[in-house]
Scaffold this motif. Sequence first.
Motif, short mmCIF file in Angstrom:
data_model
loop_
_atom_site.label_atom_id
_atom_site.label_comp_id
_atom_site.label_asym_id
_atom_site.label_seq_id
_atom_site.Cartn_x
_atom_site.Cartn_y
_atom_site.Cartn_z
N ARG A 8 0.87 -1.17 0.00
CA ARG A 8 0.00 0.00 0.00
C ARG A 8 0.91 1.23 0.00
N ALA A 9 0.41 2.33 -0.54
CA ALA A 9 1.22 3.56 -0.62
C ALA A 9 1.15 4.40 0.64
N LYS A 10 0.10 4.21 1.46
CA LYS A 10 -0.06 5.06 2.65
C LYS A 10 -0.41 4.20 3.86
N TRP A 11 0.26 4.53 4.97
CA TRP A 11 0.08 3.80 6.23
C TRP A 11 -0.02 4.79 7.38
N ASN A 12 -0.81 4.42 8.37
CA ASN A 12 -0.84 5.13 9.65
C ASN A 12 -0.22 4.17 10.66
N VAL A 13 0.93 4.58 11.23
CA VAL A 13 1.66 3.74 12.16
C VAL A 13 1.66 4.43 13.52
N GLU A 14 1.24 3.71 14.56
CA GLU A 14 1.13 4.30 15.89
C GLU A 14 2.08 3.58 16.85
N PHE A 15 2.72 4.39 17.68
CA PHE A 15 3.67 3.89 18.66
C PHE A 15 3.22 4.32 20.05
N VAL A 16 3.72 3.61 21.05
CA VAL A 16 3.38 3.93 22.44
C VAL A 16 4.67 3.91 23.27
N ASP A 17 4.74 4.80 24.27
CA ASP A 17 5.78 4.73 25.29
C ASP A 17 5.20 3.88 26.40
N PRO A 18 5.73 2.68 26.63
CA PRO A 18 5.12 1.77 27.59
C PRO A 18 5.15 2.29 29.03
N ASP A 19 6.04 3.23 29.33
CA ASP A 19 6.14 3.76 30.69
C ASP A 19 5.11 4.84 30.98
N THR A 20 4.77 5.65 29.97
CA THR A 20 3.88 6.79 30.21
C THR A 20 2.53 6.66 29.53
N GLY A 21 2.41 5.76 28.54
CA GLY A 21 1.17 5.63 27.78
C GLY A 21 1.03 6.67 26.68
N ARG A 22 2.02 7.58 26.55
CA ARG A 22 1.95 8.56 25.45
C ARG A 22 2.00 7.80 24.14
N GLN A 23 1.29 8.35 23.14
CA GLN A 23 1.25 7.72 21.83
C GLN A 23 1.67 8.70 20.75
N LEU A 24 2.27 8.16 19.70
CA LEU A 24 2.69 8.96 18.56
C LEU A 24 2.19 8.29 17.30
N GLY A 25 1.55 9.07 16.44
CA GLY A 25 1.10 8.57 15.14
C GLY A 25 1.95 9.16 14.04
N VAL A 26 2.30 8.33 13.07
CA VAL A 26 3.11 8.76 11.93
C VAL A 26 2.47 8.22 10.66
N TYR A 27 2.11 9.13 9.74
CA TYR A 27 1.66 8.68 8.42
C TYR A 27 2.90 8.50 7.55
N VAL A 28 2.93 7.43 6.79
CA VAL A 28 3.99 7.19 5.81
C VAL A 28 3.30 7.10 4.46
N THR A 29 3.68 8.01 3.55
CA THR A 29 3.08 8.05 2.22
C THR A 29 4.18 7.95 1.18
N ASN A 30 4.08 6.95 0.33
CA ASN A 30 5.07 6.72 -0.72
C ASN A 30 6.49 6.72 -0.17
N GLY A 31 6.67 6.10 0.99
CA GLY A 31 8.00 5.94 1.57
C GLY A 31 8.52 7.13 2.35
N VAL A 32 7.69 8.13 2.59
CA VAL A 32 8.12 9.34 3.31
C VAL A 32 7.26 9.53 4.55
N ALA A 33 7.92 9.74 5.69
CA ALA A 33 7.19 9.98 6.94
C ALA A 33 6.66 11.40 6.95
N GLY A 34 5.42 11.55 7.36
CA GLY A 34 4.80 12.86 7.49
C GLY A 34 5.05 13.43 8.88
N GLN A 35 4.43 14.56 9.15
CA GLN A 35 4.55 15.21 10.46
C GLN A 35 3.93 14.32 11.53
N PRO A 36 4.70 13.95 12.55
CA PRO A 36 4.13 13.10 13.60
C PRO A 36 3.13 13.87 14.47
N ARG A 37 2.20 13.15 15.07
CA ARG A 37 1.23 13.77 15.96
C ARG A 37 1.15 12.94 17.24
#
Length: 154
Positions: free
Chosen positions: A43-72
Amino acid sequence: MIQAYQIALKTAHEWDPNARLYHMISVDIEGKTDSLQGALGTRAKWNVEFVDPDTGRQLGVYVTNGVAGQPREAKNPTVWPGTTQFPTIDLKRAIQVATDSGVTPSQSMFFGYHYRLVYNEESKQLELWLYGRNGEGTPKTLRFQPESTVLINA
């Protein structure tokens, strides 16, 4: 799928070196309506989400055509601490199982096959979900064990 994960992981590790994969899903690219998207396991576009297991904070990163977008960043409660190991996934095998089960690429709400790597809170396992449509044209989700590509549901 693995390539999008690796690209997003670099951004996630800049955010927090302890970041772990939490959730991953393929996304349609706006205006692209080709129902064969995802048919080869890519697929050309993905939403990938990560978590800090200690704090529960989460970060989302869109990857489109092999390039990471602005994380949120988001702070949502999570019961799963994420994983540091990306599972070996045979998407071509999952597609073959889908085809053999009469599940074809979607042509309506979303286009093509879509993939999701998600922790199932009921089964307490990481699962690969493949989205398509059945013979009547209605949406159908197949759930697999990621490493073995064994079908969990039919």
